[in-house]
Motif scaffolding. Structure first.
Motif, PDB file in Angstrom:
ATOM      1  N   LYS A   8      -7.110   4.280  -0.229  1.00 12.95           N
ATOM      2  CA  LYS A   8      -8.341   4.442  -1.090  1.00 12.95           C
ATOM      3  C   LYS A   8      -7.858   4.581  -2.434  1.00 12.95           C
ATOM      4  CE  LYS A   8     -12.259   6.696   0.142  1.00 12.95           C
ATOM      5  NZ  LYS A   8     -12.819   7.995   0.614  1.00 12.95           N
ATOM      6  N   LEU A   9      -6.813   5.633  -2.713  1.00 12.14           N
ATOM      7  CA  LEU A   9      -6.220   5.720  -3.744  1.00 12.14           C
ATOM      8  C   LEU A   9      -5.697   4.617  -4.507  1.00 12.14           C
ATOM      9  CD1 LEU A   9      -6.458   8.641  -5.134  1.00 12.14           C
ATOM     10  CD2 LEU A   9      -4.146   8.837  -4.544  1.00 12.14           C
ATOM     11  N   TYR A  10      -4.873   3.994  -4.008  1.00 13.07           N
ATOM     12  CA  TYR A  10      -4.237   2.651  -4.116  1.00 13.07           C
ATOM     13  C   TYR A  10      -5.159   1.575  -4.829  1.00 13.07           C
ATOM     14  CZ  TYR A  10      -2.006  -1.837  -3.757  1.00 13.07           C
ATOM     15  OH  TYR A  10      -1.240  -3.020  -3.796  1.00 13.07           O
ATOM     16  N   ILE A  11      -6.560   1.906  -4.015  1.00 11.96           N
ATOM     17  CA  ILE A  11      -7.416   0.692  -4.537  1.00 11.96           C
ATOM     18  C   ILE A  11      -8.326   1.414  -5.849  1.00 11.96           C
ATOM     19  CG2 ILE A  11      -9.570  -0.518  -4.008  1.00 11.96           C
ATOM     20  CD1 ILE A  11      -8.405  -0.361  -1.124  1.00 11.96           C
ATOM     21  N   THR A  12      -8.647   2.717  -5.613  1.00 11.56           N
ATOM     22  CA  THR A  12      -9.331   3.110  -6.933  1.00 11.56           C
ATOM     23  C   THR A  12      -8.404   3.087  -8.128  1.00 11.56           C
ATOM     24  OG1 THR A  12      -8.795   5.340  -6.024  1.00 11.56           O
ATOM     25  CG2 THR A  12     -10.829   4.326  -5.422  1.00 11.56           C
ATOM     26  N   GLU A  13      -7.161   3.391  -7.748  1.00  7.85           N
ATOM     27  CA  GLU A  13      -6.510   3.444  -9.205  1.00  7.85           C
ATOM     28  C   GLU A  13      -6.521   1.894  -9.788  1.00  7.85           C
ATOM     29  OE1 GLU A  13      -2.590   4.674  -7.804  1.00  7.85           O
ATOM     30  OE2 GLU A  13      -3.035   6.651  -8.099  1.00  7.85           O
ATOM     31  N   ARG A  14      -6.160   0.940  -9.137  1.00  5.20           N
ATOM     32  CA  ARG A  14      -6.409  -0.401  -9.672  1.00  5.20           C
ATOM     33  C   ARG A  14      -7.635  -0.876 -10.307  1.00  5.20           C
ATOM     34  NH1 ARG A  14      -2.225   0.132  -7.195  1.00  5.20           N
ATOM     35  NH2 ARG A  14      -0.397  -1.157  -7.260  1.00  5.20           N
ATOM     36  N   ILE A  15      -8.598  -0.387  -9.819  1.00  5.92           N
ATOM     37  CA  ILE A  15      -9.758  -0.505 -10.272  1.00  5.92           C
ATOM     38  C   ILE A  15      -9.952   0.267 -11.528  1.00  5.92           C
ATOM     39  CG2 ILE A  15     -12.268  -0.202 -10.129  1.00  5.92           C
ATOM     40  CD1 ILE A  15     -12.162  -0.848  -7.167  1.00  5.92           C
ATOM     41  N   GLU A  16      -9.662   1.671 -11.776  1.00  6.73           N
ATOM     42  CA  GLU A  16      -9.804   2.446 -12.663  1.00  6.73           C
ATOM     43  C   GLU A  16      -9.038   2.054 -14.020  1.00  6.73           C
ATOM     44  OE1 GLU A  16      -9.036   6.566 -11.562  1.00  6.73           O
ATOM     45  OE2 GLU A  16     -11.106   6.526 -10.483  1.00  6.73           O
ATOM     46  N   THR A  17      -7.709   1.431 -13.574  1.00 11.24           N
ATOM     47  CA  THR A  17      -6.934   1.031 -14.730  1.00 11.24           C
ATOM     48  C   THR A  17      -7.285  -0.336 -15.370  1.00 11.24           C
ATOM     49  OG1 THR A  17      -5.336  -0.048 -13.288  1.00 11.24           O
ATOM     50  CG2 THR A  17      -4.793   2.121 -13.774  1.00 11.24           C
ATOM     51  N   GLY A  18      -8.472  -0.871 -14.592  1.00  9.14           N
ATOM     52  CA  GLY A  18      -8.975  -2.300 -14.967  1.00  9.14           C
ATOM     53  C   GLY A  18      -7.999  -3.500 -14.366  1.00  9.14           C
ATOM     54  N   GLU A  19      -6.991  -2.897 -13.685  1.00 11.58           N
ATOM     55  CA  GLU A  19      -6.382  -4.023 -13.333  1.00 11.58           C
ATOM     56  C   GLU A  19      -7.284  -5.313 -12.350  1.00 11.58           C
ATOM     57  OE1 GLU A  19      -2.800  -2.907 -11.200  1.00 11.58           O
ATOM     58  OE2 GLU A  19      -2.457  -4.707 -10.146  1.00 11.58           O
ATOM     59  N   TRP A  20      -7.936  -4.475 -11.498  1.00 13.96           N
ATOM     60  CA  TRP A  20      -9.054  -4.990 -10.901  1.00 13.96           C
ATOM     61  C   TRP A  20     -10.449  -5.091 -11.492  1.00 13.96           C
ATOM     62  CZ3 TRP A  20      -7.301  -3.493  -5.300  1.00 13.96           C
ATOM     63  CH2 TRP A  20      -6.043  -4.251  -5.075  1.00 13.96           C
ATOM     64  N   GLY A  21     -11.052  -5.851 -12.272  1.00 12.14           N
ATOM     65  CA  GLY A  21     -12.363  -5.767 -13.006  1.00 12.14           C
ATOM     66  C   GLY A  21     -13.530  -5.831 -11.982  1.00 12.14           C
ATOM     67  N   VAL A  22     -14.534  -5.709 -12.578  1.00 10.83           N
ATOM     68  CA  VAL A  22     -15.731  -5.992 -11.637  1.00 10.83           C
ATOM     69  C   VAL A  22     -15.900  -7.136 -11.262  1.00 10.83           C
ATOM     70  CG1 VAL A  22     -18.261  -5.947 -11.971  1.00 10.83           C
ATOM     71  CG2 VAL A  22     -17.092  -4.009 -12.812  1.00 10.83           C
ATOM     72  N   GLY A  23     -16.179  -7.207  -9.996  1.00 14.86           N
ATOM     73  CA  GLY A  23     -16.281  -8.570  -9.389  1.00 14.86           C
ATOM     74  C   GLY A  23     -15.003  -9.260  -8.706  1.00 14.86           C
TER      75      GLY A  23
END
Lengths: 241, 241
Positions: free
Chosen positions: A18-33
């Motif tokens: 979960k952390l691995y994923i949320t980190e990438r979302i929070e840093t913007g590496e993975w944007g919305v969509g």
DNA sequence: AAACGGCAGATGTCTATACTGGCATGAACC
DNA sequence: GGTTCATGCCAGTATAGACATCTGCCGTTT
């Protein structure tokens, strides 16, 4: 097996996923969509079993972080549009962000001894010392909220020394520690004459009242009673089930 | 292997396990504090694997239905006192689940034409037809809530034909479709004389009012105004940031 | 050109098995 | 009598493998 999550004991593996994923979302590496790697790909990347990946993704779905579609994939969700009605808010920020001028007036700032009700709210014995403050918040010069707080001296020993015309109790307390648990109770009251005076109400008028208790280290450290002026304030929430 | 959950297609097995447990709790067969069979015992009773039982119990823990302690067991939790402010709830369920008797009285059930305010709330033109109902909900015979609803005929064409002494608007509407978006606004009001009469209030007393709009297919299909009797009701929320 | 069918890939579910760590109980020991 | 330790029960986590179900795509047929 590029990353290989640690197999020692810091946290459960699915938590690390979960952390691995949320980190990438929070840093913007993975944007919305953005489409996440498939479960099988995450299995290879992280070196955990598919059930573990699946559990992490399922919990992230419940948390509203990602959305999933069978046969399609997993995608970064819209940042939560739902306004948590019970969110911890700073009324000063609210007022300013709505384009109004915020000011305060300090009515009371002292140290008291808990009566039985207060003692129960704090889980202490009657007679325990508590810091006490009453402050009125003004929006463009008219009173919007009366806040009365009781604070555990052990938690905020400098509470009485603050200049609350410059800062606010909310900010002072937030700077010490973030609460680990919060309880909100919302109800309607007919305010007392004292409150009416502070709110510039000619006659008693139904007011929203919010009672908040916050916990730090398993103990109640603050109890606040916030009375909002009449119909000038309401709580709004939107959500998508 | 006494019961052996069906291996056909009604629902996922872990959902059936959850159902098996919640049914026994709701019927009172397992009261508060009752110790549930251990995971292994449930495996034998229900004929599913332990992981399936575990998932069901884990989700019930998140839902607050049971509490678990490693090394000890799984126990029926206290009935959730907390009312999620933004949750869509059925007041009838609330009253019954708190151990009280629920009854209703239908005040109004008719068809009206929208004035400009209503039309704006529904995103329609003034004069549009809307179904309209006023119902009082009683807890142990004393009125607790007055609900006034406006419903789009297009969404619920049979609304006026319902027998709301047997069902409730909430259930009828939920059965048609789940809303994709909900807006809640909470405020305090001094109720009108009509409301006071319906709530058996001798004199106007500050009441909580909740306004809800629900969207289906991008259109407002229901607007409800719920007035709770005086201080007998409050919204409580707890959360961990 | 439209309709159909099959296939690949993605998530959803389920099982059997294994190991870990927390807790209560009771026996043995001091 | 009190303390310590061994044991068994219990929930928590993790894995490999399998099957189910849904979707989108592509190639074929009509």
């Amino acid at each position: 097996m590029a990353t290989t999550l640690g197999k020692d004991r810091p946290a459960a593996r699915y938590e690390q996923v979960k952390l691995y994923i949320t980190e990438r979302i929070e840093t913007g590496e993975w944007g919305v969509g953005h489409r996440l790697p498939s479960e099988s790909e995450l299995v290879e990347i992280l070196g955990v079993s598919r059930m573990t990946v699946h559990r992490a993704l399922r919990e992230l779905t419940v948390d509203g972080v990602v959305t999933r579609a069978q046969g399609v994939g997993t995608f970064v969700a819209e940042p939560a549009q739902r306004v948590e009605l019970l969110e911890l808010r700073d009324i000063a920020d609210d007022i300013v962000s709505n384009g109004h001028v915020h000011s305060t007036r300090i009515i009371t700032l002292d140290s008291i001894r808990a009566d039985s009700d207060l003692a129960m709210a704090f889980g202490q014995r009657p007679g325990a010392r508590l810091f006490h403050s009453i402050i009125v918040h003004y929006e463009d010069g008219t009173p919007l909220q009366v806040e009365e707080r009781f604070v555990s001296p052990h938690f905020a020993p400098d509470y009485l020394d603050q200049d609350f015309t410059l800062t606010h109790p909310h900010r002072h307390l937030s700077a010490i520690a973030h609460p680990e648990e919060i309880e909100h109770v919302v109800f309607a009251v007919t305010p007392s004459l004292d409150i009416c005076t502070l709110l510039d109400l000619d006659e008693p008028e139904a007011c929203l009242q919010l009672m908040r208790r916050t916990w730090v280290d398993g103990r109640v450290v603050m109890k606040g009673v916030f009375t909002y002026s009449g119909s000038r304030y309401s709580f709004v929430g939107r959500y998508r089930p």
